[in-house]
Write an enzyme that holds these catalytic residues in place. Structure first.
Site, PDB file in Angstrom:
ATOM      1  CB  THR A  74      -1.028  -0.069   1.163  1.00  0.00           C
ATOM      2  OG1 THR A  74      -1.930   1.018   1.026  1.00  0.00           O
ATOM      3  CG2 THR A  74      -0.371  -0.025   2.536  1.00  0.00           C
TER       4      THR A  74
ATOM      5  CE  LYS B  28      -1.876   0.349  -3.471  1.00  0.00           C
ATOM      6  NZ  LYS B  28      -3.274   0.610  -3.816  1.00  0.00           N
TER       7      LYS B  28
ATOM      8  CG  ASN C 132      -3.194  -4.480  -5.124  1.00  0.00           C
ATOM      9  OD1 ASN C 132      -2.972  -5.362  -5.946  1.00  0.00           O
ATOM     10  ND2 ASN C 132      -4.351  -4.352  -4.529  1.00  0.00           N
TER      11      ASN C 132
ATOM     12  CG  ASP D  28      -5.998  -1.552  -5.552  1.00  0.00           C
ATOM     13  OD1 ASP D  28      -6.418  -2.160  -4.547  1.00  0.00           O
ATOM     14  OD2 ASP D  28      -5.008  -0.794  -5.517  1.00  0.00           O
TER      15      ASP D  28
ATOM     16  N   GLY E  54     -10.661  11.660 -10.488  1.00  0.00           N
ATOM     17  CA  GLY E  54      -9.341  11.382  -9.932  1.00  0.00           C
ATOM     18  C   GLY E  54      -8.429  10.727 -10.954  1.00  0.00           C
ATOM     19  CB  ALA E  55      -5.619  11.354 -12.598  1.00  0.00           C
ATOM     20  N   GLY E  56      -5.242   9.267  -9.615  1.00  0.00           N
ATOM     21  CA  GLY E  56      -4.206   8.641  -8.785  1.00  0.00           C
ATOM     22  C   GLY E  56      -4.186   7.131  -9.011  1.00  0.00           C
TER      23      GLY E  56
ATOM     24  CB  ALA F 101      -7.963   4.315  -6.476  1.00  0.00           C
TER      25      ALA F 101
ATOM     26  N   GLY G 142     -17.337   1.710  -1.210  1.00  0.00           N
ATOM     27  CA  GLY G 142     -15.935   1.317  -1.293  1.00  0.00           C
ATOM     28  C   GLY G 142     -15.602   0.022  -0.571  1.00  0.00           C
TER      29      GLY G 142
HETATM   30  P1  NDP Z   1      -3.699   9.136  -4.848  1.00  0.00           P
HETATM   31  O1  NDP Z   1      -3.069  10.055  -3.859  1.00  0.00           O
HETATM   32  O2  NDP Z   1      -2.855   8.356  -5.784  1.00  0.00           O
HETATM   33  O3  NDP Z   1      -4.725  10.033  -5.775  1.00  0.00           O
HETATM   34  C1  NDP Z   1      -5.641  10.885  -5.189  1.00  0.00           C
HETATM   35  C2  NDP Z   1      -6.525  11.532  -6.278  1.00  0.00           C
HETATM   36  O4  NDP Z   1      -7.533  12.288  -5.614  1.00  0.00           O
HETATM   37  C3  NDP Z   1      -5.776  12.503  -7.189  1.00  0.00           C
HETATM   38  O5  NDP Z   1      -6.263  12.383  -8.501  1.00  0.00           O
HETATM   39  C4  NDP Z   1      -6.154  13.886  -6.607  1.00  0.00           C
HETATM   40  O6  NDP Z   1      -6.196  14.888  -7.587  1.00  0.00           O
HETATM   41  C5  NDP Z   1      -7.553  13.612  -6.147  1.00  0.00           C
HETATM   42  N1  NDP Z   1      -7.978  14.537  -5.087  1.00  0.00           N
HETATM   43  C6  NDP Z   1      -7.560  14.574  -3.785  1.00  0.00           C
HETATM   44  N2  NDP Z   1      -8.199  15.549  -3.120  1.00  0.00           N
HETATM   45  C7  NDP Z   1      -9.048  16.148  -4.016  1.00  0.00           C
HETATM   46  C8  NDP Z   1      -9.989  17.222  -3.934  1.00  0.00           C
HETATM   47  N3  NDP Z   1     -10.193  17.878  -2.797  1.00  0.00           N
HETATM   48  N4  NDP Z   1     -10.689  17.530  -5.051  1.00  0.00           N
HETATM   49  C9  NDP Z   1     -10.496  16.871  -6.198  1.00  0.00           C
HETATM   50  N5  NDP Z   1      -9.616  15.850  -6.350  1.00  0.00           N
HETATM   51  C10 NDP Z   1      -8.906  15.494  -5.267  1.00  0.00           C
HETATM   52  O7  NDP Z   1      -4.656   8.200  -4.018  1.00  0.00           O
HETATM   53  P2  NDP Z   1      -5.185   6.733  -4.401  1.00  0.00           P
HETATM   54  O8  NDP Z   1      -5.645   6.733  -5.798  1.00  0.00           O
HETATM   55  O9  NDP Z   1      -4.208   5.727  -3.954  1.00  0.00           O
HETATM   56  O10 NDP Z   1      -6.440   6.611  -3.398  1.00  0.00           O
HETATM   57  C11 NDP Z   1      -7.626   7.361  -3.613  1.00  0.00           C
HETATM   58  C12 NDP Z   1      -8.688   6.860  -2.665  1.00  0.00           C
HETATM   59  O11 NDP Z   1      -8.989   5.502  -2.969  1.00  0.00           O
HETATM   60  C13 NDP Z   1      -8.284   6.866  -1.176  1.00  0.00           C
HETATM   61  O12 NDP Z   1      -9.373   7.375  -0.435  1.00  0.00           O
HETATM   62  C14 NDP Z   1      -8.072   5.392  -0.849  1.00  0.00           C
HETATM   63  O13 NDP Z   1      -8.383   5.095   0.493  1.00  0.00           O
HETATM   64  C15 NDP Z   1      -9.083   4.752  -1.781  1.00  0.00           C
HETATM   65  N6  NDP Z   1      -8.790   3.356  -2.104  1.00  0.00           N
HETATM   66  C16 NDP Z   1      -9.773   2.437  -1.838  1.00  0.00           C
HETATM   67  C17 NDP Z   1      -9.586   1.115  -2.125  1.00  0.00           C
HETATM   68  C18 NDP Z   1     -10.678   0.142  -1.824  1.00  0.00           C
HETATM   69  O14 NDP Z   1     -10.409  -1.058  -1.870  1.00  0.00           O
HETATM   70  N7  NDP Z   1     -11.894   0.577  -1.560  1.00  0.00           N
HETATM   71  C19 NDP Z   1      -8.322   0.624  -2.722  1.00  0.00           C
HETATM   72  C20 NDP Z   1      -7.363   1.674  -3.006  1.00  0.00           C
HETATM   73  C21 NDP Z   1      -7.605   2.993  -2.692  1.00  0.00           C
HETATM   74  P3  NDP Z   1      -4.899  15.728  -8.056  1.00  0.00           P
HETATM   75  O15 NDP Z   1      -4.175  14.851  -9.056  1.00  0.00           O
HETATM   76  O16 NDP Z   1      -5.464  16.932  -8.680  1.00  0.00           O
HETATM   77  O17 NDP Z   1      -4.088  16.006  -6.817  1.00  0.00           O
END
Ligand code: NDP
Length: 294
Positions: A75, A79, A100, A115, A140-142, A144, A258
């Site tokens: 995690t 990753k 993961n 995931d 989002g573009a992270g 997940a 989720g």
């Molecule tokens: P990352 O840090 O890789 O990405 C976070 C994303 O959220 C980015 O695209 C960021 O945008 C966006 N973001 C954060 N805050 C804001 C905001 N206020 N407004 C708009 N966009 C926002 O995180 P992950 O992808 O690893 O995780 C994301 C979520 O997924 C977490 O809450 C995590 O707990 C959850 N998750 C759940 C899983 C499950 O099994 N249910 C498995 C894996 C993750 P920007 O690029 O502009 O910063």
């Protein structure tokens, strides 16, 4: 002494080990559901929740090999970095660009990504939604968002719209997913309220907006023009009842929380590690109890 006396039985006090490496990791609830599953099927396996600093990941993976661990979850923040220490990375995980879950095959460590697959299984089983031919908008573009978009593309989704605040991050993800999967995918800059268009069948919040302690936060979107059967899903599992899902239900829209993704990524991990069917209901219940929901 009788032949079936306990003193003639070979003892085996050695447990098989799996676990998760992360930093921070203390609040990761996966161990609770995996250990419940091992107990339910009578496996002497243990799931360890291990804090590993970024600069100690290489040593930690050597430890995984030295201990003969059967597998490991990764995690935040490991990753992507972990990929360089593995013997092989499965094609889907390569397309996502992150691992993961690692499983041991002989003496080789093989990287997987469960995931997006967990999300997809939940979509199909819990929401009865088949993404083939459908249009999805992903917030989002992270990590997940990448995993979910890639798996939606591989499952035949017709069109993907990525909505992200940071343009460069969004563009990078859209280009990677398009190049690696051939998906029809576009980026919408998120600098004003995103109005979910009528033609979208599935909305996925893959941002951390709504995650505890910011439980009153809601992604800046409008459902005004959404189709009446839009499926609204959230990756945030703590709490599973997010403000986004409440807003969707108030409009009569179907929702997927989720927890579903979290349970099914664990189910797939269990299957990869043990080669057995996972006791899904046991895993879900253990997780709900751990999160204070049952
Ligand atoms: P990352 O840090 O890789 O990405 C976070 C994303 O959220 C980015 O695209 C960021 O945008 C966006 N973001 C954060 N805050 C804001 C905001 N206020 N407004 C708009 N966009 C926002 O995180 P992950 O992808 O690893 O995780 C994301 C979520 O997924 C977490 O809450 C995590 O707990 C959850 N998750 C759940 C899983 C499950 O099994 N249910 C498995 C894996 C993750 P920007 O690029 O502009 O910063």
């Amino acid at each position: 002494m009788a032949e079936n006396s306990p003193s003639y039985m070979a003892a085996n006090y050695r447990a098989e080990l799996v676990g998760v490496l992360g930093d921070p990791v203390a609040e990761n609830p996966t161990g609770v559901m995996q250990e419940a599953a091992f107990r339910a099927v009578g496996l002497n396996w243990r799931y360890l929740t291990i804090q590993v600093k970024p600069d100690e990941l290489a040593d930690a993976i050597r430890g995984v090999r030295a201990f003969g661990m059967r597998g490991i979850n990764l995690t935040i923040p490991h990753k992507v970095e972990v990929m360089q220490y593995l013997d092989e990375v499965a094609p889907d995980a390569q397309k996502i660009g992150a691992v993961n879950t690692v499983r041991r095959v002989g003496d080789q460590l093989v990287g997987e990504n469960t995931d997006g697959k967990g999300f997809l299984r939940g979509l199909q089983i819990d929401a009865g939604f088949n993404p083939a031919g459908k249009r999805a908008a992903i917030l989002g573009a992270g990590g997940a968002a990448r995993a979910i978009s890639t798996e939606l593309a591989l499952a035949g989704a017709a069109d993907l719209i990525v909505v992200n605040r940071s343009h460069s991050r969004g563009e990078q993800m859209v280009n990677d997913v398009r190049q690696r999967t051939g998906a029809v995918i576009s980026l919408v800059p998120w600098n004003e309220t995103y109005v979910v268009p009528l033609e979208v069948d599935l909305l996925v919040n893959a941002t951390s907006v709504g995650l505890c302690p910011q439980v009153d936060a809601m992604p800046d979107i409008s459902l005004e023009r959404a189709r009446p059967d839009l499926l609204v899903s959230d990756v945030v599992f703590n709490p599973p009842e997010t403000r986004l899902l409440r807003a969707a239900r108030e409009r009569g829209l179907p929702t997927l929380d989720g927890l579903s993704m979290l349970v099914y990524q664990g189910v797939i991990g269990f299957e990869l590690w043990t080669g057995r069917d996972a006791p899904e209901a046991v895993m879900k219940e253990a997780l709900e109890r751990a999160l204070g929901l049952a």
